[in-house]
Design an enzyme around this catalytic site. Structure first.
Site, PDB file in Angstrom:
ATOM      1  N   GLU A  96       6.843  -6.996  61.337  1.00  0.00           N
ATOM      2  CA  GLU A  96       5.467  -7.153  61.194  1.00  0.00           C
ATOM      3  C   GLU A  96       5.159  -7.948  62.161  1.00  0.00           C
ATOM      4  O   GLU A  96       5.858  -8.853  62.983  1.00  0.00           O
ATOM      5  CB  GLU A  96       5.487  -8.038  59.769  1.00  0.00           C
ATOM      6  CG  GLU A  96       6.105  -7.084  58.637  1.00  0.00           C
ATOM      7  CD  GLU A  96       5.800  -7.547  57.317  1.00  0.00           C
ATOM      8  OE1 GLU A  96       6.093  -8.886  57.022  1.00  0.00           O
ATOM      9  OE2 GLU A  96       5.403  -6.686  56.561  1.00  0.00           O
ATOM     10  N   CYS A 172       1.951 -13.880  66.155  1.00  0.00           N
ATOM     11  CA  CYS A 172       3.071 -14.130  65.757  1.00  0.00           C
ATOM     12  C   CYS A 172       4.122 -12.803  65.894  1.00  0.00           C
ATOM     13  O   CYS A 172       3.818 -11.806  65.054  1.00  0.00           O
ATOM     14  CB  CYS A 172       3.340 -14.657  64.381  1.00  0.00           C
ATOM     15  SG  CYS A 172       4.771 -14.963  63.791  1.00  0.00           S
ATOM     16  N   CYS A 179      16.631  -9.658  59.758  1.00  0.00           N
ATOM     17  CA  CYS A 179      17.309 -10.758  60.271  1.00  0.00           C
ATOM     18  C   CYS A 179      18.481 -11.065  59.716  1.00  0.00           C
ATOM     19  O   CYS A 179      19.055 -10.804  58.601  1.00  0.00           O
ATOM     20  CB  CYS A 179      16.400 -12.203  60.187  1.00  0.00           C
ATOM     21  SG  CYS A 179      17.009 -13.406  61.002  1.00  0.00           S
ATOM     22  N   CYS A 183      18.847 -17.783  56.067  1.00  0.00           N
ATOM     23  CA  CYS A 183      18.212 -18.935  55.746  1.00  0.00           C
ATOM     24  C   CYS A 183      18.044 -18.607  54.012  1.00  0.00           C
ATOM     25  O   CYS A 183      17.242 -17.532  53.892  1.00  0.00           O
ATOM     26  CB  CYS A 183      17.256 -19.267  56.446  1.00  0.00           C
ATOM     27  SG  CYS A 183      17.626 -19.600  58.224  1.00  0.00           S
ATOM     28  N   CYS A 186      14.031 -17.788  53.155  1.00  0.00           N
ATOM     29  CA  CYS A 186      13.307 -17.037  53.852  1.00  0.00           C
ATOM     30  C   CYS A 186      13.558 -15.379  53.391  1.00  0.00           C
ATOM     31  O   CYS A 186      14.626 -14.934  53.044  1.00  0.00           O
ATOM     32  CB  CYS A 186      13.777 -16.912  55.425  1.00  0.00           C
ATOM     33  SG  CYS A 186      12.687 -15.979  56.572  1.00  0.00           S
ATOM     34  N   CYS A 402       4.629 -17.716  56.926  1.00  0.00           N
ATOM     35  CA  CYS A 402       6.280 -18.187  57.394  1.00  0.00           C
ATOM     36  C   CYS A 402       7.236 -17.773  56.246  1.00  0.00           C
ATOM     37  O   CYS A 402       6.897 -18.236  55.173  1.00  0.00           O
ATOM     38  CB  CYS A 402       6.322 -19.664  57.888  1.00  0.00           C
ATOM     39  SG  CYS A 402       5.802 -20.144  59.432  1.00  0.00           S
TER      40      CYS A 402
HETATM   41  N1  SAH Z   1      14.362 -17.157  63.228  1.00  0.00           N
HETATM   42  C1  SAH Z   1      13.670 -18.213  63.803  1.00  0.00           C
HETATM   43  C2  SAH Z   1      12.074 -17.463  63.923  1.00  0.00           C
HETATM   44  C3  SAH Z   1      11.400 -17.432  62.682  1.00  0.00           C
HETATM   45  S1  SAH Z   1      10.245 -18.805  62.551  1.00  0.00           S
HETATM   46  C4  SAH Z   1      13.708 -19.406  63.378  1.00  0.00           C
HETATM   47  O1  SAH Z   1      14.504 -19.508  62.299  1.00  0.00           O
HETATM   48  O2  SAH Z   1      13.253 -20.382  63.685  1.00  0.00           O
HETATM   49  C5  SAH Z   1       9.837 -18.901  61.132  1.00  0.00           C
HETATM   50  C6  SAH Z   1       9.714 -20.101  60.320  1.00  0.00           C
HETATM   51  O3  SAH Z   1       9.528 -20.222  59.215  1.00  0.00           O
HETATM   52  C7  SAH Z   1      11.068 -21.124  60.555  1.00  0.00           C
HETATM   53  O4  SAH Z   1      10.854 -22.366  61.113  1.00  0.00           O
HETATM   54  C8  SAH Z   1      11.658 -20.955  59.201  1.00  0.00           C
HETATM   55  O5  SAH Z   1      12.269 -22.051  59.090  1.00  0.00           O
HETATM   56  C9  SAH Z   1      10.340 -21.026  58.440  1.00  0.00           C
HETATM   57  N2  SAH Z   1      10.376 -20.535  57.105  1.00  0.00           N
HETATM   58  C10 SAH Z   1      11.095 -19.656  56.629  1.00  0.00           C
HETATM   59  N3  SAH Z   1      11.112 -19.355  55.341  1.00  0.00           N
HETATM   60  C11 SAH Z   1      10.057 -20.083  55.070  1.00  0.00           C
HETATM   61  C12 SAH Z   1       9.447 -20.031  53.756  1.00  0.00           C
HETATM   62  N4  SAH Z   1       9.721 -19.347  52.573  1.00  0.00           N
HETATM   63  N5  SAH Z   1       8.314 -21.036  53.712  1.00  0.00           N
HETATM   64  C13 SAH Z   1       7.961 -21.709  54.903  1.00  0.00           C
HETATM   65  N6  SAH Z   1       8.415 -21.656  56.082  1.00  0.00           N
HETATM   66  C14 SAH Z   1       9.693 -20.991  56.051  1.00  0.00           C
END
Ligand code: SAH
Length: 428
Positions: A96, A172, A179, A183, A186, A402
């Site tokens: 995406e 983006c 991934c 986390c 996410c 995000c």
């Molecule tokens: N893998 C990298 C790039 C992804 S960036 C990283 O972790 O930085 C995506 C951003 O969205 C990251 O800062 C992550 O912490 C945030 N993110 C992930 N899941 C989210 C959610 N459910 N709500 C808000 N932000 C989220």
């Protein structure tokens, strides 16, 4: 059936294209013609490279050379103008890519100076306190209340209501299919990792979106964030090559690109040494090791101490700062005490913090904190001298925000008019 060996132009740098041209016995200037066609004109087929003689195009095709353009398979348009693209590749995998028109103002778009200027932030260059010019309390709502088509845009004759007119749009991009980082908040993590994207597939997302939006850098100022699916620093070589191609080929300035990492410490150090590199963002998301390990298991391997040491030693350029993202999880990491711990961790660092209230999703066991709670967290950081911003969620209704990128195609609540399916054009 044995597939013929293919070679895609998209993803090749100047030297590689020059070698291809040399091997074909063609004059050196053909390399620039190919570079321009692929990265500036963003052609999808060899036939479209009209600067090359027909005979040379045919020879390239016969030897298995393709442009290798990415295909937009589906497109979801949010009520706030954000567009989520489902982009497919030759092997049937897809990722995406998100287009955020008119400045980021949203949580993913940290690559934008505009978002910072809008809030009157003047980064500190000496480790001293950053300054705030009159912060606009409604800045985050502005985009939603007054979408760009009502703002007298300087559109050059196209009918696209969300066209980038003030040069503040953000793309983006994804770096992997799925991934591996896991986390806990996410949605992408639920996919696991299927494979790395090639440099050509990373750049291909950008080319496809620019073409679809009818915009072209550097005339249109486009910001780019590596914040889509995947962990860019776990696909290091391809990510670095892609960022170089975006600068040299597509024409997006380094300072307009930001990469976000979950904290792959050795790669952060390596990244700091790159000659051409985007700005750095680190997903902090917790204020101490116990909490961080719980929400980001990657913290077991690279602890906060290791991560913060890498951040402190990161070679920043003039007027550059590190961004720390902090996803606020209701009742988990959003207490005033956590904010004070974050302020401690970041003390003296040339940085800013982007606060992101959790974007919810199926299978995610956390809640989104209240607006008041988020504001209090921000206030504590600011009072400690840390520039902190609350990111407005973009495209939550279409799962484009995000942490929501999971290749969702059933967006049940969407009216038909907002869901467009594009039929892929065959190459050649
Ligand atoms: N893998 C990298 C790039 C992804 S960036 C990283 O972790 O930085 C995506 C951003 O969205 C990251 O800062 C992550 O912490 C945030 N993110 C992930 N899941 C989210 C959610 N459910 N709500 C808000 N932000 C989220």
């Amino acid at each position: 059936m044995v597939e013929p060996l293919t070679l895609t132009l998209l993803g090749m740098d100047r030297e590689e294209i020059a070698a291809l041209v040399r091997e074909a016995g063609e004059p050196g200037y053909r390399a620039k013609q190919i570079m321009d066609a692929v990265y500036r004109q963003r052609v999808e087929t060899l036939a479209e490279i009209s600067t090359l003689p027909q005979e040379f195009r045919e020879r390239l095709a016969e030897s298995g050379v393709l442009v290798g353009a990415a295909r937009i398979e589906q497109k979801f348009v949010s009520v706030d103008g954000t567009v989520r693209y489902l982009i497919g590749f030759g092997d049937g995998q897809s990722v995406e890519t998100v287009w955020m028109p008119e400045g980021d103002g949203g949580e993913a778009g940290d690559g934008s100076e505009a978002g910072v200027e809008a809030e009157g932030f003047v980064p500190s260059t000496s480790g001293a306190k950053a300054q705030f010019l009159e912060p606009d309390p409604d800045a985050g709502l502005e985009g939603l209340l007054h979408p760009p088509q009502h703002r007298g845009s300087k559109d050059r004759g196209t009918q696209k209501p969300w066209r980038a007119s003030s040069g503040r749009s953000t793309i983006c991009v994804s770096s992997q299919v799925g991934c591996a980082v896991d986390c806990q908040f996410c949605l992408t993590a639920l996919l696991g990792v299927k494979r790395n994207l090639t440099a050509g597939e990373i750049v291909g997302q950008v080319c496809a979106v620019l073409k679809d939006q009818g915009v072209s850098p550097p005339e249109d100022r486009i910001n780019l964030v590596f914040m889509g699916m995947g962990e860019p620093l776990l696909n290091y070589e391809n990510f670095v090559k892609a960022s170089r191609l975006l600068v040299e080929g597509v024409g997006i300035a380094e300072r307009r690109m930001t990469v976000s990492t979950a904290g792959i410490v050795p790669r952060i150090r390596e990244f700091g040494e790159e000659k051409i590199r985007p700005k750095l963002a680190i997903s902090l998301n917790a204020s101490n090791d116990e909490l961080r390990t719980r929400v980001m298991p990657v913290n077991k391997k690279w602890t906060l101490e290791m991560l913060m040491a890498a951040a402190r030693e990161f070679p920043l350029r003039t007027r550059e700062w590190i961004t720390f993202e902090y996803v606020l999880l209701g009742g988990v990491n959003d207490n005033p005490e956590n904010a004070r711990e974050v302020a401690e961790l970041l003390r003296g660092l040339r940085c800013k913090v982007n606060l992101i209230a959790l974007n919810p999703g199926p299978g995610i066991d956390f809640t989104t904190p209240s607006v008041e709670r988020v504001a209090l967290f921000q206030k504590i950081l600011r009072e400690a001298g840390i520039p902190a911003f609350v990111r407005r969620p973009r495209g939550r209704d279409i799962y484009a925000a995000c942490g929501q990128l999971k290749r969702t195609v059933e967006v049940a609540t969407l009216p038909e008019s907002q869901l467009q399916t594009i039929s892929p054009a065959p190459e050649r």
